[in-house]
Design a protein around this motif. Sequence first.
Motif, PDB file in Angstrom:
ATOM      1  N   ALA A  12       0.831  -1.205   0.000  1.00 40.96           N
ATOM      2  CA  ALA A  12       0.000   0.000   0.000  1.00 40.96           C
ATOM      3  C   ALA A  12       0.860   1.246   0.000  1.00 40.96           C
ATOM      4  N   ALA A  13       1.996   1.193   0.717  1.00 39.45           N
ATOM      5  CA  ALA A  13       2.866   2.361   0.788  1.00 39.45           C
ATOM      6  C   ALA A  13       3.478   2.671  -0.570  1.00 39.45           C
ATOM      7  N   ARG A  14       3.642   1.628  -1.409  1.00 39.24           N
ATOM      8  CA  ARG A  14       4.283   1.834  -2.712  1.00 39.24           C
ATOM      9  C   ARG A  14       3.275   2.108  -3.822  1.00 39.24           C
ATOM     10  N   ALA A  15       1.982   1.923  -3.562  1.00 43.83           N
ATOM     11  CA  ALA A  15       0.977   2.046  -4.608  1.00 43.83           C
ATOM     12  C   ALA A  15       0.924   3.477  -5.142  1.00 43.83           C
ATOM     13  N   PRO A  16       1.069   3.662  -6.460  1.00 43.75           N
ATOM     14  CA  PRO A  16       1.032   5.018  -7.014  1.00 43.75           C
ATOM     15  C   PRO A  16      -0.388   5.591  -7.004  1.00 43.75           C
ATOM     16  N   ILE A  17      -0.483   6.877  -6.830  1.00 42.51           N
ATOM     17  CA  ILE A  17      -1.773   7.563  -6.854  1.00 42.51           C
ATOM     18  C   ILE A  17      -2.070   7.985  -8.293  1.00 42.51           C
ATOM     19  N   PRO A  18      -3.226   7.622  -8.848  1.00 47.34           N
ATOM     20  CA  PRO A  18      -3.565   7.975 -10.233  1.00 47.34           C
ATOM     21  C   PRO A  18      -4.014   9.432 -10.346  1.00 47.34           C
ATOM     22  N   TRP A  19      -3.058  10.345 -10.210  1.00 43.34           N
ATOM     23  CA  TRP A  19      -3.401  11.766 -10.113  1.00 43.34           C
ATOM     24  C   TRP A  19      -4.098  12.303 -11.360  1.00 43.34           C
ATOM     25  N   ARG A  20      -3.725  11.807 -12.548  1.00 42.37           N
ATOM     26  CA  ARG A  20      -4.367  12.319 -13.766  1.00 42.37           C
ATOM     27  C   ARG A  20      -5.855  11.991 -13.775  1.00 42.37           C
ATOM     28  N   ALA A  21      -6.192  10.760 -13.427  1.00 42.53           N
ATOM     29  CA  ALA A  21      -7.602  10.369 -13.364  1.00 42.53           C
ATOM     30  C   ALA A  21      -8.333  11.123 -12.259  1.00 42.53           C
ATOM     31  N   ARG A  81     -22.030  -2.195 -11.458  1.00 41.31           N
ATOM     32  CA  ARG A  81     -22.230  -3.197 -12.507  1.00 41.31           C
ATOM     33  C   ARG A  81     -21.292  -2.995 -13.698  1.00 41.31           C
ATOM     34  N   PHE A  82     -21.081  -1.758 -14.122  1.00 44.00           N
ATOM     35  CA  PHE A  82     -20.358  -1.505 -15.364  1.00 44.00           C
ATOM     36  C   PHE A  82     -19.031  -0.770 -15.188  1.00 44.00           C
ATOM     37  N   GLY A  83     -18.684  -0.387 -13.984  1.00 53.39           N
ATOM     38  CA  GLY A  83     -17.442   0.339 -13.762  1.00 53.39           C
ATOM     39  C   GLY A  83     -17.715   1.787 -13.396  1.00 53.39           C
ATOM     40  N   LYS A  84     -17.030   2.272 -12.381  1.00 55.32           N
ATOM     41  CA  LYS A  84     -17.338   3.594 -11.827  1.00 55.32           C
ATOM     42  C   LYS A  84     -16.815   4.734 -12.698  1.00 55.32           C
ATOM     43  N   PHE A  85     -15.568   4.620 -13.180  1.00 50.72           N
ATOM     44  CA  PHE A  85     -15.037   5.679 -14.044  1.00 50.72           C
ATOM     45  C   PHE A  85     -15.833   5.744 -15.342  1.00 50.72           C
ATOM     46  N   ARG A  86     -16.205   4.576 -15.855  1.00 45.79           N
ATOM     47  CA  ARG A  86     -17.001   4.525 -17.082  1.00 45.79           C
ATOM     48  C   ARG A  86     -18.361   5.192 -16.860  1.00 45.79           C
ATOM     49  N   THR A  87     -18.999   4.910 -15.741  1.00 48.62           N
ATOM     50  CA  THR A  87     -20.299   5.508 -15.442  1.00 48.62           C
ATOM     51  C   THR A  87     -20.192   7.021 -15.295  1.00 48.62           C
ATOM     52  N   ALA A  88     -19.151   7.497 -14.602  1.00 50.48           N
ATOM     53  CA  ALA A  88     -18.952   8.939 -14.438  1.00 50.48           C
ATOM     54  C   ALA A  88     -18.708   9.612 -15.791  1.00 50.48           C
ATOM     55  N   THR A  89     -17.980   8.940 -16.686  1.00 47.12           N
ATOM     56  CA  THR A  89     -17.699   9.491 -18.017  1.00 47.12           C
ATOM     57  C   THR A  89     -18.981   9.649 -18.825  1.00 47.12           C
ATOM     58  N   VAL A  90     -19.766   8.574 -18.888  1.00 45.76           N
ATOM     59  CA  VAL A  90     -21.018   8.623 -19.647  1.00 45.76           C
ATOM     60  C   VAL A  90     -21.974   9.656 -19.045  1.00 45.76           C
ATOM     61  N   ALA A  91     -22.031   9.723 -17.723  1.00 46.82           N
ATOM     62  CA  ALA A  91     -22.912  10.688 -17.065  1.00 46.82           C
ATOM     63  C   ALA A  91     -22.507  12.123 -17.398  1.00 46.82           C
ATOM     64  N   THR A  92     -21.201  12.398 -17.459  1.00 50.98           N
ATOM     65  CA  THR A  92     -20.730  13.744 -17.796  1.00 50.98           C
ATOM     66  C   THR A  92     -21.123  14.124 -19.214  1.00 50.98           C
ATOM     67  N   LEU A  93     -20.955  13.195 -20.159  1.00 52.09           N
ATOM     68  CA  LEU A  93     -21.319  13.472 -21.553  1.00 52.09           C
ATOM     69  C   LEU A  93     -22.833  13.653 -21.691  1.00 52.09           C
ATOM     70  N   LEU A  94     -23.611  12.811 -21.029  1.00 52.11           N
ATOM     71  CA  LEU A  94     -25.063  12.945 -21.094  1.00 52.11           C
ATOM     72  C   LEU A  94     -25.534  14.253 -20.451  1.00 52.11           C
ATOM     73  N   TRP A 196     -10.010   5.103 -22.302  1.00 51.26           N
ATOM     74  CA  TRP A 196      -9.359   4.266 -23.322  1.00 51.26           C
ATOM     75  C   TRP A 196      -7.955   3.873 -22.872  1.00 51.26           C
ATOM     76  N   LEU A 197      -7.235   4.810 -22.259  1.00 49.62           N
ATOM     77  CA  LEU A 197      -5.896   4.499 -21.762  1.00 49.62           C
ATOM     78  C   LEU A 197      -5.945   3.466 -20.643  1.00 49.62           C
ATOM     79  N   ARG A 198      -7.014   3.488 -19.867  1.00 52.95           N
ATOM     80  CA  ARG A 198      -7.139   2.592 -18.720  1.00 52.95           C
ATOM     81  C   ARG A 198      -8.083   1.429 -19.011  1.00 52.95           C
TER      82      ARG A 198
END
Length: 407
Positions: A12-21, A81-94, A196-198
């Motif tokens: 856990a101490a070594r886990a990188p933080i996904p700052w861009r996301a 059910r479908f992934g949280k980042f994916r859901t947030a992305t679709v919700a933002t576009l909608l 797409w990158l992730r």
Amino acid sequence: MLVEKTRPAAEAARAPIPWRAVALLSLAAFASAASIRVADPLLPAIGGEFGVSTGVAANVVIAFSITYGMFQLVGGLIGDRFGKFRTATVATLLSGFGALLCVYAVSIDALTLARLASGATAAAIMPMALAWIGDSVDFEQRQNVLARFLPGQILGVIFGQAIGGVLGEFMGWRSVFLVIACLQFAVGAAMLFELWLRRKAETKSFVQDLGPVALFKRMGSLLRDGWVRTVLGAVFIEGFAVFGAMAFLASHLQQRFGLGVGGAGVVVATFGLGGLIFSATSQRLLDWMGPAGLARRGGLVLSIAFGVLSVMPTVWLAPVLTAVMGLGFYMLHNTLQVSATQMAPEARGTGVAIYASSLFFGQTAGVAAAALVFDRWGAGPVFIAASIILPVLASWFAVRLGTSSGR
């Protein structure tokens, strides 16, 4: 439920933080928060164009609030059910399409329906952002990361109110919704590229074996958990006390001190300044106080600020006290947010969505209760009630936080 058990401590101490996301999710929260309050200063202009009263025009605000509150739970289930980042992305576009529908509304009814759609889509963004951070950031780092994520939401509220008033005055109310739509499309496109990158990581995050019935059963099982009910009850009371009082701060300043609408709006906006101060100092505050101490002292800060505000002799103290309230609120709220991301790791999207709904319904109940008091006795009793409720709440939650640390 305060100990993350999915990884060894050394890993856990070594886990990188996904700052861009995290930054993109913060931008999505910015766009979502801006859309929530953007219509408030536009109501007279909307009513004037469609030949209805400001009260009737306020239906566009009510419509957004109704679906925003109702669809947070739906968004949580979809995210699990479908992934949280994916859901947030679709919700933002909608949400961008919802704002675009507002631009081309030909009647007050059409605009109300467009805001209904906008509220339904925006509802998933903030809960899924928090849940995704909970999934992707180790518990030891999570509170600081959430503090860095918060400015997006804070600035979004300020931006929405500011652009609604300024741009609406000079370019018309339709231009405001056009700006919101362009903002949401731009952020959504950037999130789509990040998705797409992730794509491999997001594919692994699917909950393939759960249908709608099983997901709703999971939500029911969450509500039977005592710690989950503790967090939900705490955030409901927090929303009730803080936002029930804050809803009448501007009116109090106008009635008691003769402040204009613009001046009162500027004072209320300093609440966000307190949040930014917390975000900038969060790591030092956490190192000094720890999560339980941060919550307890946040309640104390809120108590002092609301108490002084109730007997404030001069309006010049108002912006300082409001900024202090913002600092105290985010000290307490950040601790609640971290607890929400950890109260149901196996169904984090659903858990955080229930948490967000509890906060929203607490705000709604608080405003309704405070309105009854304000009409009869003014804002003083409302502020005093908040100054009593919040430190008791914070102390109680801090105690429960300590007793749950072994979960």
